[in-house]
Scaffold this motif. Structure first.
Motif, PDB file in Angstrom:
ATOM      1  N   HIS A  64       0.852  -1.190   0.000  1.00  0.00           N
ATOM      2  CA  HIS A  64       0.000   0.000   0.000  1.00  0.00           C
ATOM      3  C   HIS A  64       0.895   1.250   0.000  1.00  0.00           C
ATOM      4  CE1 HIS A  64      -3.354   2.593   0.621  1.00  0.00           C
ATOM      5  NE2 HIS A  64      -3.114   2.845   1.885  1.00  0.00           N
ATOM      6  N   HIS A  65       1.832   1.300   0.913  1.00  0.00           N
ATOM      7  CA  HIS A  65       2.707   2.481   0.998  1.00  0.00           C
ATOM      8  C   HIS A  65       3.884   2.353   0.028  1.00  0.00           C
ATOM      9  CE1 HIS A  65       0.988   2.813   5.287  1.00  0.00           C
ATOM     10  NE2 HIS A  65       0.388   3.687   4.512  1.00  0.00           N
ATOM     11  N   HIS A  99      -1.434   3.182  -3.556  1.00  0.00           N
ATOM     12  CA  HIS A  99      -1.618   3.982  -2.348  1.00  0.00           C
ATOM     13  C   HIS A  99      -2.864   4.863  -2.436  1.00  0.00           C
ATOM     14  CE1 HIS A  99       0.257   7.076   0.606  1.00  0.00           C
ATOM     15  NE2 HIS A  99      -0.439   6.171   1.258  1.00  0.00           N
ATOM     16  N   GLY A 286      -5.465   5.756   7.492  1.00  0.00           N
ATOM     17  CA  GLY A 286      -4.218   6.527   7.419  1.00  0.00           C
ATOM     18  C   GLY A 286      -4.413   7.925   7.979  1.00  0.00           C
ATOM     19  N   HIS A 327      -2.197   4.484  12.575  1.00  0.00           N
ATOM     20  CA  HIS A 327      -2.114   4.424  11.109  1.00  0.00           C
ATOM     21  C   HIS A 327      -2.158   2.968  10.598  1.00  0.00           C
ATOM     22  CE1 HIS A 327      -0.531   6.678   7.424  1.00  0.00           C
ATOM     23  NE2 HIS A 327      -0.768   5.445   7.026  1.00  0.00           N
ATOM     24  N   GLU A 331      -5.297   0.775   8.554  1.00  0.00           N
ATOM     25  CA  GLU A 331      -5.131   0.309   7.163  1.00  0.00           C
ATOM     26  C   GLU A 331      -4.759  -1.165   7.050  1.00  0.00           C
ATOM     27  OE1 GLU A 331      -2.201   3.090   5.667  1.00  0.00           O
ATOM     28  OE2 GLU A 331      -3.780   4.292   4.790  1.00  0.00           O
TER      29      GLU A 331
HETATM   30 ZN   LIG Z   1      -1.195   4.843   5.092  1.00  0.00          ZN
END
Ligand SMILES: [Zn+2]
Length: 364
Positions: A64-65, A99, A286, A327, A331
């Motif tokens: 994701h990041h 993302h 997030g 965070h 997520e």
């Molecule tokens: Zn995030």
């Protein structure tokens, strides 16, 4: 199977054009034509995640990041980003990030959080602007049905829960082909008038090039007359955050307990519990402090997000409860969402969810 089979599929569903301007989604390292041995799904890419990919014979990590957010001038192992890149390059592990294009999608990160909480009737909290255009095409009457079908098929004319939407008006088109023209109607150097239909469609900017290709391929004229007009309308089903309602209101205490269990949160940081019960819930996976105003405007009882700074907690302003659940916690289900997406399309391929918890924050 090649990397591009997977990335094309993901980008067809979650277009890169949905990402925020500061973001760096897509293939960070690797080649689209590279053969795939397996895919590992993770929220973040750390050195341990790359090692896990190697041990599971996966040569693609979908995270994701993004690993790389800003420009790199050296890769000498001084930072985690540099070490991750070095390890990935040495072992030929491709890195792909999905993302904010997943954050901003109606079936993305926030939809998964909403499902986990048990919300219904959800909508986007802050819909995106500047993402829609209007396409007007002028076409001879007889060719209109085939053209419309092709445009609908390529993504034009979808409005909320409705598809195949357009508006048609009849008129007279006129043209005079010059010596180099190869007109499908009319004669060289002679002005022709014919009955045409003006058809209008709403088109997401992300789909525009596909729609224009379909228009050119399915229009009988050598020169297609068309307008693409930018719109100020918001795209209701794309954007940041989500808001929805609980089927039955819950006492605020039991709702916070529900959050703590569902997301396995070490500590929930929250503002004063100004409501005894909550029903309308705003969420943003997030860092979501930029949506506090939107959550208040939309009359949410509580806003669940993370990375709220001290002074931002004051923005609750006795109108809303802000709950910071962390965070990673907010997520964490994103990897399952990505896994399920790919599994649905490539059911027989080697897919692995990471066994690593990459959360760098611990609770004492
Ligand atoms: Zn995030």
């Amino acid at each position: 199977m090649l990397i591009k089979n997977v990335t094309d599929f993901l980008e067809g569903r979650y277009p890169l054009s949905l990402q925020e301007s500061y973001d760096n989604c897509g293939l960070t390292y690797g080649h689209k034509e590279q053969k795939l041995s397996g895919i590992l799904f993770a929220l973040d890419v750390t050195e341990n995640i790359v090692k896990e990919a190697i041990s599971k014979d996966c040569n693609l990590i979908i995270s994701h990041h993004p690993v790389v957010f800003k420009g790199l001038k050296k890769i000498n192992g001084a930072t985690m980003t540099e070490r991750v890149l070095e390890l990935s390059i040495k072992n030929n592990i491709a890195l792909y990030a999905i993302h904010t294009n997943l954050d901003n999608h109606k079936n993305g990160v926030n939809k998964r959080i909403a499902d986990k909480i048990g919300l219904s009737e959800f909508k986007i909290l802050s819909p995106k602007n500047d993402t829609l255009v209007k396409l007007c095409v002028f076409v001879p009457k007889a060719a209109e049905p085939a053209l419309s079908a092709a445009l609908f098929n390529s993504g034009a004319g979808a409005v909320g829960n409705y598809s195949e939407c357009n508006f048609k008006s009849k008129g007279i088109g006129s043209f005079k082909p010059n010596l180099s023209a190869k007109p499908s109607l009319g004669e060289i150097n002679k002005k022709t008038e014919t009955t045409e239909v003006k058809t209008e469609y709403l088109v997401p900017l992300a789909q525009l090039s596909m729609v224009l290709n379909a228009m050119r391929e399915n229009h009988p004229y050598e020169e297609v007359a068309y307008d693409v007009i930018p719109l100020l309308n918001t795209q209701q089903d794309m954007g940041s955050g989500m808001i929805g309602v609980l089927q039955e209101p819950m006492t605020t205490q039991s709702f916070l307990k529900h959050l703590k269990t569902t997301f396995n949160v070490g500590v929930i940081k929250h503002t004063a519990l100004i409501h005894d019960k909550v029903k309308t819930v705003a969420i943003c996976g997030g860092s979501g402090s930029f949506l506090i105003d939107a959550a208040c405007r939309n009359k949410a009882d509580i806003f669940i997000t993370s990375d709220i700074k001290y002074h931002e907690f004051f923005d609750a302003n006795n109108e809303i409860i802000i709950a910071d659940i962390g965070h990673w916690e907010s997520e964490q289900f994103t990897v399952n969402l990505l896994y399920e997406n790919i599994k649905e399309k490539f059911s027989k391929f080697a897919l692995h969810l990471t066994e690593e918890n990459t959360n760098p924050v611990k609770y004492f």
